[in-house]
Write a protein that holds these residues in place. Structure first.
Motif, PDB file in Angstrom:
ATOM      1  N   PRO A 180       0.812  -1.211   0.118  1.00  0.00           N
ATOM      2  CA  PRO A 180      -0.149   0.038   0.051  1.00  0.00           C
ATOM      3  C   PRO A 180       0.704   1.430  -0.138  1.00  0.00           C
ATOM      4  N   GLU A 181       1.951   1.404   0.668  1.00  0.00           N
ATOM      5  CA  GLU A 181       2.849   2.431   0.707  1.00  0.00           C
ATOM      6  C   GLU A 181       3.557   2.721  -0.710  1.00  0.00           C
ATOM      7  N   ILE A 182       3.861   1.399  -1.188  1.00  0.00           N
ATOM      8  CA  ILE A 182       4.591   2.020  -2.459  1.00  0.00           C
ATOM      9  C   ILE A 182       3.184   2.498  -3.568  1.00  0.00           C
ATOM     10  N   ALA A 183       2.257   1.888  -3.197  1.00  0.00           N
ATOM     11  CA  ALA A 183       1.223   1.957  -4.405  1.00  0.00           C
ATOM     12  C   ALA A 183       0.578   3.657  -4.171  1.00  0.00           C
ATOM     13  N   SER A 184       0.545   4.191  -2.859  1.00  0.00           N
ATOM     14  CA  SER A 184       0.189   5.454  -2.604  1.00  0.00           C
ATOM     15  C   SER A 184       1.425   6.417  -3.316  1.00  0.00           C
ATOM     16  N   LYS A 185       2.785   6.200  -3.085  1.00  0.00           N
ATOM     17  CA  LYS A 185       3.777   6.818  -3.892  1.00  0.00           C
ATOM     18  C   LYS A 185       3.673   6.922  -5.268  1.00  0.00           C
ATOM     19  N   VAL A 186       3.180   5.766  -5.810  1.00  0.00           N
ATOM     20  CA  VAL A 186       3.148   5.676  -7.163  1.00  0.00           C
ATOM     21  C   VAL A 186       2.179   6.629  -7.604  1.00  0.00           C
ATOM     22  N   LEU A 187       0.969   6.373  -7.067  1.00  0.00           N
ATOM     23  CA  LEU A 187       0.027   7.405  -7.368  1.00  0.00           C
ATOM     24  C   LEU A 187       0.223   8.939  -7.407  1.00  0.00           C
ATOM     25  N   ALA A 188       0.779   9.046  -6.301  1.00  0.00           N
ATOM     26  CA  ALA A 188       1.242  10.492  -5.989  1.00  0.00           C
ATOM     27  C   ALA A 188       2.221  11.006  -7.095  1.00  0.00           C
ATOM     28  N   GLY A 189       3.083  10.024  -7.276  1.00  0.00           N
ATOM     29  CA  GLY A 189       4.172  10.470  -8.345  1.00  0.00           C
ATOM     30  C   GLY A 189       3.517  10.665  -9.898  1.00  0.00           C
ATOM     31  N   LEU A 190       2.702   9.946 -10.202  1.00  0.00           N
ATOM     32  CA  LEU A 190       1.986  10.219 -11.417  1.00  0.00           C
ATOM     33  C   LEU A 190       1.064  11.072 -11.573  1.00  0.00           C
ATOM     34  N   THR A 191       0.275  11.519 -10.280  1.00  0.00           N
ATOM     35  CA  THR A 191      -0.476  12.905 -10.506  1.00  0.00           C
ATOM     36  C   THR A 191       0.228  14.108 -10.242  1.00  0.00           C
ATOM     37  N   LYS A 192       1.306  14.134  -9.647  1.00  0.00           N
ATOM     38  CA  LYS A 192       2.074  15.235  -9.228  1.00  0.00           C
ATOM     39  C   LYS A 192       2.286  16.068 -10.534  1.00  0.00           C
ATOM     40  N   ASN A 193       2.688  15.350 -11.568  1.00  0.00           N
ATOM     41  CA  ASN A 193       2.823  16.326 -12.658  1.00  0.00           C
ATOM     42  C   ASN A 193       1.689  16.960 -13.386  1.00  0.00           C
ATOM     43  N   ILE A 194       0.408  16.669 -13.018  1.00  0.00           N
ATOM     44  CA  ILE A 194      -0.783  17.180 -13.594  1.00  0.00           C
ATOM     45  C   ILE A 194      -0.686  18.453 -13.050  1.00  0.00           C
TER      46      ILE A 194
END
Lengths: 285, 605
Positions: B470-484
Motif C-alpha cells: 500500500p505504501e508504494i502504491a500511494s507513492k506511485v499514485l502521488a508520483g503519477l498525478t504530481k505532474n498534472i
C-alpha cells in the motif's frame, strides 16, 4: 477464442502486443529481480484481459539471440497445465518462456563467447508488426492494436537502422509503440519510437510499484487515452547511430543522396555509392 | 558597446582642408560631443542627432584617412578617426541613432533630409563614398519599422542598446526587404495580344468615306506582323510615295479585303501594282514559314495536329468572319485565313518587342526592324543545322556524355548488410565495454542459469499476494498525478484561455517581449557558429553577454512575480531559460574546445 460474427469490436477493444525483454545479461545484473518483474507483468496481462473480454494479448520474448511468440490469448488452450494454484495464462506463459530461454541459450552457444549482445528489439518489433498486419488483413473488424515494449537492457546501436525502419512502418500503419523502460538510463530508441508513433514513453522511478504503473499508464486503450492525462515525455533523445561504426553520435556526416549517417568523412557512401566531394571544412583542416 | 555610447579619439575638421583639432568624440544615443584635448580651444561641440541629416564615411582601402562626415543643415562635421575599426564602430552607432530618431520622432523630415542630401552628393568630395545605405533602402527600413510596432520595439531593444548592429539586425530580415524590392521589378511591355488586323474602319454613314485610325504603335505592329508590308514600306516610302500615301494605299487594300469582294480586289490589283503588293500573299512570310517547317523535327507526326484546327468554329468573337473566308478561298488573292492571321499574331506576340515603340520616325523604325530580322536569320540557320545534326544521331549508339553528376547506384542490399554485420560484431564489445563492466564478468551460462532460476522460482512460489504494498502504491499514485499541473484544473476549462492571460498585463507584455528578443538573439547566436572569423567571434561574445543579461532579466521576472502567480510564471519562464541555457552551454563548450585546439597547435609549433 476465435472471432465470431457476434463479436462487436468497439473502439476500446485492444490488441496488445508486448515485447518482453529477457536479456539474461541484463537481468542477472539488474537490481530488480526478474521474478518480481515477471509477476508484476503477469498481473498486468491478467488485468488487461479482464478489462474486456475481447481484449487480446500477444507476448513476444526478446532475447539476445532470438525472438519468439510465447503467448497469444486468442489461441490459448483453456485447459490448465500441471501447475496448480495458478491461472492457465501464467503457467502457459511461463512454460513457453522457459522453453524460449533454453533455446536462446542454445543459439548463443553457437556464437563467439566474447560477444555480449543487447536484446533484439528490432526483431521483436518486426514480429509484433507482422502479427498486427495479419490482424489488419483479417477483416474490417479487428481490435485496436498497439505495441508495448517492456525493455530493460540498453540500446544496441547496431540495430539502429532496423529499429528505425520498424518504427516508421509502425507509424505508417498507425500502430502506437508504448514503452516502459526499466533500465537505469533512458533508451533513445524507445523514446524515438514512442514519440514518432504517438505512444507513451515512461520510465517508472519506483520499480516495486511496476504493476501500478503498468495498469495506470499502459493499460488504457487508445480510445480512452484522449480523456486521460498520461505522463508526458520530458524530452526525446534524437541522436542517431552512424552507419559505419554503429556508434551513437551527436554530430556527423549525412549522405545528401540517401541520408545515411556517418561519424566521419568518407570518400563514398557505403549505402548508395554516391561519391562525396571534399567538404570545405575538411579541406581547411 | 552595450553601454549605449561610444568614445573614440578623433580629429574634428570644420572643412576638408582643415588640418583638424585633436580631441575625443563621444556618441550617445541622442547626442554627439566633441571635446578638444586642448581645453582652451573653442572647438567644443555638442550636437543633437536630431539635427544630423546625413552621414557618410570614407571606405576602407581607399587610401583616404578614416573620415566620418555628418551633414547638418548648415554644413558638415568631419571627424577623422584613429583607425578604420573605430570608424566602423562609429558609423554603425550613428546609423542606428539616426534611424532610431527618425521613427521615434515620427517625422519623415529627417529622413527626407537624408535623402535630399544624398541626392546632392555630387557636390560632396569624392573621397567620401557611401558605404552606408542608399536612401531608398533606408526609407524602406524605416517604413517597415513604422508599419510594424513589434519590429520597432525589437529594433529599439536590440540595435539601440548595441546588442546587435544595424546590419546584423536586417540581415536576418532580408525577406522583408526583398519583398518590397520585388515590387519595383521592371517589366517591359510586350506586344498587345489583340489582333491589329482588326483596325476597324469607321464610317460616318453619310458619305462613302471610311476612316482608319493609325498610331505609331499600330504601324509597328503591322510591320512586325506583315513583313511584306514592311518590305514595301522600305522600298517605296521616301522614293516613290509619301508615308501618308503608303498607308492610304495599305488600308485601301485592307478595306477591299474586308469587303470580301474578291473580284473587285483583283481588278484593283491589276490596275495598281503597289496595291497588289498588299493583296498578294506575303512572300516573306511564306519563306519564313517554309523555314520553320524545316526546323520541325522530322520524326514528329504532323497528322496528329490536324485535330487542333479550329476553323470550323464560328467567329471567335473576332471581327473577321472565318466561315465566309473559307468559301472564297479559291481566289488567289484572298487566301488569308483566320488561322493564318491568328498564328502570325501569336508568333509575333511571342517573339516579343525588339525595340522601343517610342521611336517616332517610321522610316528609322522600319530600318532598325529590318536589321534585327537579318541578324536573327543567321542564328536561326545555325540553330537549324545544330538541330539536324543532333536529331540524326541515334542515341543508343552514342557514347555516354560526361554527366556533371554522379550516377546513382544502389548496391545490392545484401552486400551492404553483410559488410555492416562484420562491422557490428567488430565494434560491439568495443562500444559496450565501458557501458557495463559487470556484465562482462558473467558467462552466458551463469546468466541464463540465473534467468531460469527466476522463472522456476515464480513457477513454484506463484505471485506474491499483495503485489504492490500500500505504501508504494500511494507513492506511485502521488508520483503519477504530481505532474498534472494544477493550472490545468483551474484555468483549463476554456481552451481559448492560456496561462498568459491570467498574468497581469505588464508581466505578460514583458514576457512576450523578452521571448521575441531572446529568439532574435538566439537566432543570431546560433547562426554565428561555427566561428570562422574574428568578426564572428566578437559578435558571439557580444551576443553571449546579451543572452546572460536576458537570463537574469527572466530570473528577475520570476522572482518579482506575485506569490500566487509565481508558479505559473516560472512554468512559462523555465523553457525560455532552458533555450538560453543551451546557448550559454554551447558557448562555453565551444570556447573550451577552441582553446584546447589553440593550445595543441601551439604545442606542436
Amino acid at each position: 477464442m476465435t472471432s465470431a460474427p457476434s463479436k462487436l469490436y468497439a473502439d476500446d477493444v485492444s490488441l496488445l502486443v508486448v515485447s518482453l525483454d529477457t536479456n539474461p545479461f541484463f537481468w542477472s545484473t539488474f537490481s530488480f529481480p526478474f521474478s518480481e518483474f515477471i509477476s508484476h507483468v503477469l498481473a498486468f496481462f491478467n488485468s488487461i484481459l479482464l478489462l474486456s473480454q475481447l481484449n487480446q494479448i500477444v507476448v513476444i520474448a526478446t532475447g539476445c539471440n532470438s525472438c519468439s511468440y510465447i503467448y497469444d490469448s486468442s489461441s490459448d488452450s483453456n485447459h490448465s497445465s500441471e501447475a496448480v494454484g495458478m491461472p492457465a495464462l501464467y503457467s502457459n506463459l511461463l512454460q513457453k518462456l522457459e522453453e524460449f530461454v533454453a533455446k536462446d541459450e542454445q543459439l548463443g552457444k553457437a556464437q563467439t563467447p566474447g560477444a555480449i549482445a543487447s536484446s533484439l528489439l528490432s526483431g521483436s518489433l518486426s514480429m509484433a508488426l507482422c502479427y498486427i498486419q495479419r490482424i489488419f488483413r483479417s477483416g474490417p473488424l479487428h481490435p485496436q492494436p498497439r505495441i508495448l515494449c517492456l525493455q530493460g537492457s540498453p540500446d544496441g546501436p547496431e540495430q539502429y537502422v532496423a529499429v528505425m525502419n520498424a518504427i516508421f512502418s509502425a507509424q505508417r500503419s498507425t500502430v502506437p509503440i508504448d514503452s516502459c523502460f526499466i533500465g537505469s538510463n533512458n533508451s533513445a530508441f524507445l523514446q524515438q519510437a514512442s514519440y514518432i508513433t504517438g505512444g507513451i514513453y515512461y520510465r517508472p522511478p519506483q520499480l516495486d510499484g511496476l504493476f501500478q504503473y503498468l495498469s495506470m499508464v499502459f493499460a488504457t486503450d487508445l480510445h480512452s487515452r484522449a480523456f486521460l492525462r498520461l505522463p508526458k515525455s520530458v524530452g526525446v533523445d534524437f541522436r542517431a547511430s552512424c552507419f559505419c561504426h554503429k556508434q551513437t553520435i551527436d554530430m556527423g556526416y549525412v549522405c545528401s543522396v540517401c541520408l545515411s549517417i556517418f561519424c566521419e568523412h568518407h570518400q563514398k557512401c557505403s549505402t548508395c555509392g554516391s561519391v562525396f566531394g571534399q567538404s570545405q571544412s575538411a579541406a581547411n583542416l | 558597446m552595450s553601454t549605449g555610447q561610444v568614445i573614440k579619439r578623433a580629429k574634428y575638421k570644420t572643412s576638408l582642408k582643415d588640418p583638424g583639432t585633436d580631441g575625443v568624440l563621444k556618441l550617445t544615443e541622442e547626442k554627439l560631443f566633441f571635446r578638444p584635448n586642448d581645453p582652451t580651444s573653442n572647438m567644443k561641440l555638442e550636437v543633437d542627432f536630431k539635427s544630423i541629416q546625413s552621414h557618410r564615411n570614407t571606405k576602407e582601402g581607399s587610401n583616404k584617412p578614416p573620415w566620418l562626415n555628418l551633414g547638418h543643415s548648415q554644413g558638415n562635421y568631419i571627424f577623422e578617426l584613429a583607425s578604420y575599426p573605430d570608424l566602423n564602430v562609429c558609423r554603425e552607432f550613428v546609423g542606428a541613432a539616426v534611424l532610431l530618431l527618425c521613427f521615434t520622432l515620427g517625422s519623415i523630415s529627417t529622413l527626407s533630409g537624408i535623402a535630399l542630401s544624398r541626392n546632392k552628393s555630387g557636390e560632396a568630395p569624392p573621397a567620401i563614398s557611401g558605404e552606408q545605405l542608399s536612401p531608398a533602402e533606408m526609407e524602406l527600413r524605416i517604413k517597415l519599422l513604422r508599419e510594424d510596432s513589434k519590429l520597432q520595439k525589437l529594433h529599439r531593444e536590440l540595435v539601440a542598446s548595441g546588442k546587435l548592429t544595424e546590419s546584423e539586425f536586417w540581415a536576418t530580415r532580408k525577406k522583408l526587404l526583398d519583398k518590397d524590392e520585388s515590387r519595383k521589378l521592371k517589366q517591359r511591355v510586350g506586344f498587345k495580344n489583340s489582333m491589329i488586323f482588326d483596325t476597324k474602319p469607321m464610317s460616318d454613314g453619310r458619305t462613302n468615306q471610311v476612316t482608319f485610325s493609325l498610331t505609331p504603335e499600330i504601324k509597328n505592329q503591322i510591320f512586325a506582323l506583315k513583313p511584306a508590308v514592311h518590305q514595301a514600306f522600305l522600298n517605296f516610302v521616301p522614293s516613290k510615295m509619301t508615308e501618308k500615301d503608303f498607308w492610304t494605299k495599305y488600308f485601301r487594300a485592307e478595306y477591299l479585303h474586308s469587303t470580301k469582294n474578291a473580284v473587285a480586289a483583283a481588278a484593283e490589283a491589276a490596275e495598281d501594282e503597289e496595291l497588289a503588293v498588299f493583296l498578294k500573299d506575303d512572300e516573306i512570310l511564306e519563306k519564313e514559314s517554309r523555314k520553320k517547317v524545316r526546323r520541325v523535327d522530322p520524326t514528329l507526326d504532323m497528322e496528329a495536329d490536324q485535330g487542333d484546327d479550329y476553323t470550323h468554329l464560328p467567329d471567335h468573337g473576332i471581327f473577321r468572319d472565318g466561315s465566309k473566308e473559307v468559301s472564297e478561298a479559291q481566289h488567289q488573292l484572298c487566301r488569308r485565313t483566320l488561322l493564318q492571321d491568328l498564328n502570325r499574331q501569336g508568333a509575333v506576340v511571342l517573339e516579343g518587342r525588339t525595340l522601343d515603340s517610342e521611336m517616332e520616325h517610321q522610316r528609322t523604325v522600319a530600318e532598325v526592324l529590318e536589321r534585327t530580322r537579318h541578324e536573327s536569320d543567321g542564328d536561326i540557320e545555325q540553330e537549324r543545322r545544330n538541330r539536324i545534326s543532333r536529331m540524326t544521331q541515334i542515341e543508343d549508339l552514342q557514347e555516354q556524355g560526361d554527366h556533371p553528376f554522379a550516377p546513382l547506384c544502389i548496391k545490392d542490399p545484401r552486400e551492404y548488410f553483410d559488410s555492416q554485420q562484420a562491422n557490428a560484431v567488430k565494434t560491439l564489445d568495443h562500444s559496450q565495454a565501458g557501458m557495463d563492466q559487470t556484465r562482462c564478468n558473467l558467462s552466458s551460462e551463469e546468466a541464463y542459469g540465473f534467468l531460469k532460476v527466476s522463472i522456476s522460482k515464480i513457477k513454484t512460489l506463484g505471485i506474491s499476494d499483495p503485489l504492490v504494498s500500500p505504501e508504494i502504491a500511494s507513492k506511485v499514485l502521488a508520483g503519477l498525478t504530481k505532474n498534472i499541473s494544477t493550472s490545468k484544473y483551474q484555468y483549463g476549462k476554456n481552451s481559448q484561455e492560456s496561462v498568459l492571460d491570467i498574468l497581469p498585463n505588464t508581466t505578460k507584455e514583458q514576457l512576450l517581449d523578452h521571448w521575441v528578443c531572446s529568439q532574435e538573439l538566439l537566432r543570431h547566436f546560433w547562426s554565428s557558429y561555427p566561428i570562422t572569423t574574428s568578426n564572428l567571434n566578437t559578435k558571439v561574445n557580444r551576443l553571449k553577454d546579451s543572452i546572460s543579461q536576458m537570463y537574469s532579466k527572466l530570473e528577475e521576472i520570476k522572482v518579482s512575480a506575485r506569490s500566487d502567480m509565481r508558479h505559473q510564471v516560472s512554468l512559462i519562464v523555465h523553457p525560455m531559460q532552458q533555450v538560453l541555457d543551451a546557448a550559454l552551454l554551447h558557448y562555453d563548450a565551444d570556447k573550451r574546445k577552441r582553446n584546447a585546439k589553440a593550445q595543441r597547435l601551439n604545442g606542436y609549433a
